[in-house]
Motif scaffolding. Sequence first.
Motif, PDB file in Angstrom:
ATOM      1  N   VAL A   1       0.865  -1.177   0.000  1.00 44.46           N
ATOM      2  CA  VAL A   1       0.000   0.000   0.000  1.00 44.46           C
ATOM      3  C   VAL A   1       0.901   1.226   0.000  1.00 44.46           C
ATOM      4  CG1 VAL A   1      -1.876   1.228   1.136  1.00 44.46           C
ATOM      5  CG2 VAL A   1      -1.710  -1.265   1.363  1.00 44.46           C
ATOM      6  N   LEU A   2       0.863   1.969  -1.081  1.00 47.67           N
ATOM      7  CA  LEU A   2       1.706   3.152  -1.211  1.00 47.67           C
ATOM      8  C   LEU A   2       1.049   4.323  -0.491  1.00 47.67           C
ATOM      9  CD1 LEU A   2       4.252   4.379  -2.480  1.00 47.67           C
ATOM     10  CD2 LEU A   2       2.894   4.840  -4.533  1.00 47.67           C
ATOM     11  N   ASN A   3       1.705   4.802   0.542  1.00 47.04           N
ATOM     12  CA  ASN A   3       1.133   5.861   1.377  1.00 47.04           C
ATOM     13  C   ASN A   3       1.179   7.231   0.701  1.00 47.04           C
ATOM     14  OD1 ASN A   3       2.002   4.832   4.812  1.00 47.04           O
ATOM     15  ND2 ASN A   3       0.787   3.851   3.234  1.00 47.04           N
ATOM     16  N   HIS A   4       0.161   8.028   0.993  1.00 47.29           N
ATOM     17  CA  HIS A   4       0.128   9.460   0.673  1.00 47.29           C
ATOM     18  C   HIS A   4       0.357   9.760  -0.805  1.00 47.29           C
ATOM     19  CE1 HIS A   4      -0.187   9.814   4.896  1.00 47.29           C
ATOM     20  NE2 HIS A   4       1.092   9.684   5.181  1.00 47.29           N
ATOM     21  N   ALA A   5      -0.161   8.882  -1.658  1.00 47.83           N
ATOM     22  CA  ALA A   5      -0.072   9.093  -3.110  1.00 47.83           C
ATOM     23  C   ALA A   5       1.352   9.387  -3.556  1.00 47.83           C
ATOM     24  CB  ALA A   5      -1.007  10.229  -3.548  1.00 47.83           C
ATOM     25  N   GLY A   6       2.320   8.798  -2.856  1.00 46.53           N
ATOM     26  CA  GLY A   6       3.717   9.025  -3.217  1.00 46.53           C
ATOM     27  C   GLY A   6       4.157  10.457  -3.041  1.00 46.53           C
ATOM     28  N   PHE A   7       3.454  11.190  -2.169  1.00 51.04           N
ATOM     29  CA  PHE A   7       3.748  12.612  -1.927  1.00 51.04           C
ATOM     30  C   PHE A   7       3.719  13.406  -3.243  1.00 51.04           C
ATOM     31  CE2 PHE A   7       5.638  10.420   1.697  1.00 51.04           C
ATOM     32  CZ  PHE A   7       5.043  11.124   2.747  1.00 51.04           C
ATOM     33  N   ALA A   8       2.589  13.338  -3.899  1.00 52.60           N
ATOM     34  CA  ALA A   8       2.404  14.066  -5.156  1.00 52.60           C
ATOM     35  C   ALA A   8       2.711  15.547  -4.954  1.00 52.60           C
ATOM     36  CB  ALA A   8       0.964  13.907  -5.640  1.00 52.60           C
ATOM     37  N   PRO A   9       3.494  16.137  -5.864  1.00 51.18           N
ATOM     38  CA  PRO A   9       3.847  17.551  -5.722  1.00 51.18           C
ATOM     39  C   PRO A   9       2.691  18.440  -6.185  1.00 51.18           C
ATOM     40  CG  PRO A   9       4.864  16.648  -7.693  1.00 51.18           C
ATOM     41  CD  PRO A   9       4.139  15.503  -7.028  1.00 51.18           C
ATOM     42  N   ILE A  10       1.914  18.947  -5.245  1.00 51.47           N
ATOM     43  CA  ILE A  10       0.700  19.702  -5.588  1.00 51.47           C
ATOM     44  C   ILE A  10       0.848  21.183  -5.240  1.00 51.47           C
ATOM     45  CG2 ILE A  10      -0.838  17.717  -5.422  1.00 51.47           C
ATOM     46  CD1 ILE A  10      -1.631  18.831  -2.605  1.00 51.47           C
TER      47      ILE A  10
ATOM     48  N   MET B   1       0.833  17.814   3.753  1.00 54.11           N
ATOM     49  CA  MET B   1       2.277  17.774   3.964  1.00 54.11           C
ATOM     50  C   MET B   1       3.051  18.333   2.772  1.00 54.11           C
ATOM     51  SD  MET B   1       2.916  14.243   6.086  1.00 54.11           S
ATOM     52  CE  MET B   1       2.126  13.136   4.916  1.00 54.11           C
ATOM     53  N   THR B   2       2.387  18.401   1.638  1.00 58.92           N
ATOM     54  CA  THR B   2       3.002  18.969   0.440  1.00 58.92           C
ATOM     55  C   THR B   2       2.586  20.417   0.213  1.00 58.92           C
ATOM     56  OG1 THR B   2       2.997  16.777  -0.573  1.00 58.92           O
ATOM     57  CG2 THR B   2       3.337  18.635  -2.038  1.00 58.92           C
ATOM     58  N   ASN B   3       1.317  20.701   0.511  1.00 56.99           N
ATOM     59  CA  ASN B   3       0.790  22.059   0.346  1.00 56.99           C
ATOM     60  C   ASN B   3      -0.328  22.269   1.346  1.00 56.99           C
ATOM     61  OD1 ASN B   3      -0.322  24.480  -0.414  1.00 56.99           O
ATOM     62  ND2 ASN B   3      -0.708  23.918  -2.545  1.00 56.99           N
ATOM     63  N   ALA B   4      -0.025  22.985   2.425  1.00 62.45           N
ATOM     64  CA  ALA B   4      -1.009  23.185   3.503  1.00 62.45           C
ATOM     65  C   ALA B   4      -2.182  24.037   3.064  1.00 62.45           C
ATOM     66  CB  ALA B   4      -0.327  23.821   4.713  1.00 62.45           C
TER      67      ALA B   4
ATOM     68  N   SER C   1      -7.606  10.142   5.141  1.00 68.17           N
ATOM     69  CA  SER C   1      -7.532  11.514   5.664  1.00 68.17           C
ATOM     70  C   SER C   1      -6.166  11.916   6.212  1.00 68.17           C
ATOM     71  CB  SER C   1      -8.569  11.702   6.776  1.00 68.17           C
ATOM     72  OG  SER C   1      -8.168  10.996   7.951  1.00 68.17           O
ATOM     73  N   ASN C   2      -5.403  10.946   6.718  1.00 69.20           N
ATOM     74  CA  ASN C   2      -4.177  11.250   7.475  1.00 69.20           C
ATOM     75  C   ASN C   2      -4.494  12.057   8.734  1.00 69.20           C
ATOM     76  OD1 ASN C   2      -1.363  10.951   7.825  1.00 69.20           O
ATOM     77  ND2 ASN C   2      -0.948  12.962   6.964  1.00 69.20           N
ATOM     78  N   PHE C   3      -5.677  11.858   9.295  1.00 67.72           N
ATOM     79  CA  PHE C   3      -6.043  12.508  10.557  1.00 67.72           C
ATOM     80  C   PHE C   3      -5.009  12.177  11.636  1.00 67.72           C
ATOM     81  CE2 PHE C   3      -8.061  12.670  14.683  1.00 67.72           C
ATOM     82  CZ  PHE C   3      -8.858  13.789  14.620  1.00 67.72           C
ATOM     83  N   PRO C   4      -4.599  13.137  12.480  1.00 66.36           N
ATOM     84  CA  PRO C   4      -5.094  14.506  12.579  1.00 66.36           C
ATOM     85  C   PRO C   4      -4.358  15.519  11.718  1.00 66.36           C
ATOM     86  CG  PRO C   4      -3.599  14.091  14.387  1.00 66.36           C
ATOM     87  CD  PRO C   4      -3.676  12.805  13.607  1.00 66.36           C
ATOM     88  N   LEU C   5      -3.368  15.078  10.904  1.00 64.91           N
ATOM     89  CA  LEU C   5      -2.612  16.068  10.144  1.00 64.91           C
ATOM     90  C   LEU C   5      -3.473  16.804   9.128  1.00 64.91           C
ATOM     91  CD1 LEU C   5      -0.357  14.076  11.305  1.00 64.91           C
ATOM     92  CD2 LEU C   5       1.096  15.064   9.533  1.00 64.91           C
ATOM     93  N   CYS C   6      -4.566  16.175   8.680  1.00 67.92           N
ATOM     94  CA  CYS C   6      -5.464  16.875   7.761  1.00 67.92           C
ATOM     95  C   CYS C   6      -6.025  18.148   8.388  1.00 67.92           C
ATOM     96  CB  CYS C   6      -6.598  15.953   7.323  1.00 67.92           C
ATOM     97  SG  CYS C   6      -7.683  15.379   8.651  1.00 67.92           S
ATOM     98  N   LEU C   7      -6.066  18.198   9.721  1.00 62.50           N
ATOM     99  CA  LEU C   7      -6.603  19.377  10.425  1.00 62.50           C
ATOM    100  C   LEU C   7      -5.720  20.604  10.235  1.00 62.50           C
ATOM    101  CD1 LEU C   7      -7.662  17.716  13.815  1.00 62.50           C
ATOM    102  CD2 LEU C   7      -9.036  18.037  11.735  1.00 62.50           C
ATOM    103  N   LEU C   8      -4.503  20.418   9.766  1.00 56.14           N
ATOM    104  CA  LEU C   8      -3.634  21.565   9.482  1.00 56.14           C
ATOM    105  C   LEU C   8      -4.180  22.404   8.332  1.00 56.14           C
ATOM    106  CD1 LEU C   8      -0.148  19.804   9.759  1.00 56.14           C
ATOM    107  CD2 LEU C   8      -1.247  21.266  11.475  1.00 56.14           C
ATOM    108  N   THR C   9      -5.090  21.802   7.548  1.00 55.47           N
ATOM    109  CA  THR C   9      -5.676  22.530   6.422  1.00 55.47           C
ATOM    110  C   THR C   9      -7.175  22.743   6.581  1.00 55.47           C
ATOM    111  OG1 THR C   9      -3.989  21.680   4.910  1.00 55.47           O
ATOM    112  CG2 THR C   9      -6.017  22.488   3.914  1.00 55.47           C
ATOM    113  N   MET C  10      -7.879  21.721   7.045  1.00 52.81           N
ATOM    114  CA  MET C  10      -9.341  21.828   7.142  1.00 52.81           C
ATOM    115  C   MET C  10      -9.860  20.808   8.143  1.00 52.81           C
ATOM    116  SD  MET C  10     -10.285  20.114   3.420  1.00 52.81           S
ATOM    117  CE  MET C  10      -9.065  21.091   2.523  1.00 52.81           C
TER     118      MET C  10
END
Length: 293
Positions: A172-181, A217-220, A247-256
């Motif tokens: 299972v590849l986590n966090h979409a491979g840290f796509a640069p968004i 984590m790539t773009n807050a 979601s990556n909760f609770p880190l998703c809370l850094l944005t929404m």
Amino acid sequence: MQHLDIIDPHIHLFDLEKGEYTWLKTQFWQDKANISQSFCDSSLIVKSPLSLVGYVHIEAGFNNPKPWLEIANIEQRRTLPVRTIGSLDLTLSSNDFKHSLKEQLQYDSCVGFRHIFNEQTIDILSHRNAKKNLADLNRLKCNFELQITVFSPTTIEKVIKVFAFYSDIKLVLNHAGFAPIQAENLTQASEYSLWQNAMRRLAEGTNAHVKCSGWEMTNANYTQNHLIQPLTFLKSVYGQSRVMFASNFPLCLLTMDYQTYWTTVIQVAQHVGLSPKVVCHDNAFKLYKFNTH
């Protein structure tokens, strides 16, 4: 929006009174206070027409030497169906690895493991102990959460070579491979091209599912528009059956907030032609074995 049951396949429920979480207590970044607190599954608040029916807790450093204590803590506190991903160090001696594996698998919720590779991927997979330890995971047909930096072609080829040999491990590849968004239009971005090539190779060369989360984590300051291009690409190379939203909760809370996050990604799923039911529930239900015990 129609009623939708959600299984969130990537969250971290901290218990700061009982756990260590060295990384959380020693690292500092903007808005860290938003997540530096204890959370339980009642913190995962969604409102109708959404309903959270299960989640996957990913190890978060509760007790690194004894990772089974984190699984015990989660099972004691849970009120919803839960699956857990434990922590395993592939460089451990075979005896220590087997001991940790046994201790964690005694818990019904444990369906797999994570060892964060990031920039150390080649060193870890080349370690003298990794071969035996991966063979144990392969024999058990475990899930393995692959958290790597995908921008090195050499790293990607190493991953493909190793896990082709241990093909019964479910990657299972986590966090979409840290796509640069960082931008809404990524076509001309060199990093985006590297990311595309890596994700395409992983799709072709492994059995990996891709878990789409960690955007903050790539773009807050990301919005729906930042997600359309990478998710359209992932749909084209992995297919709907190998894509999951998390979601990556609770880190998703850094944005929404949690409700807004799920509303946002569901709208993006619909926009790019992904079934919210499949990518927000069905795939996780199957992969993380919510149909057992």
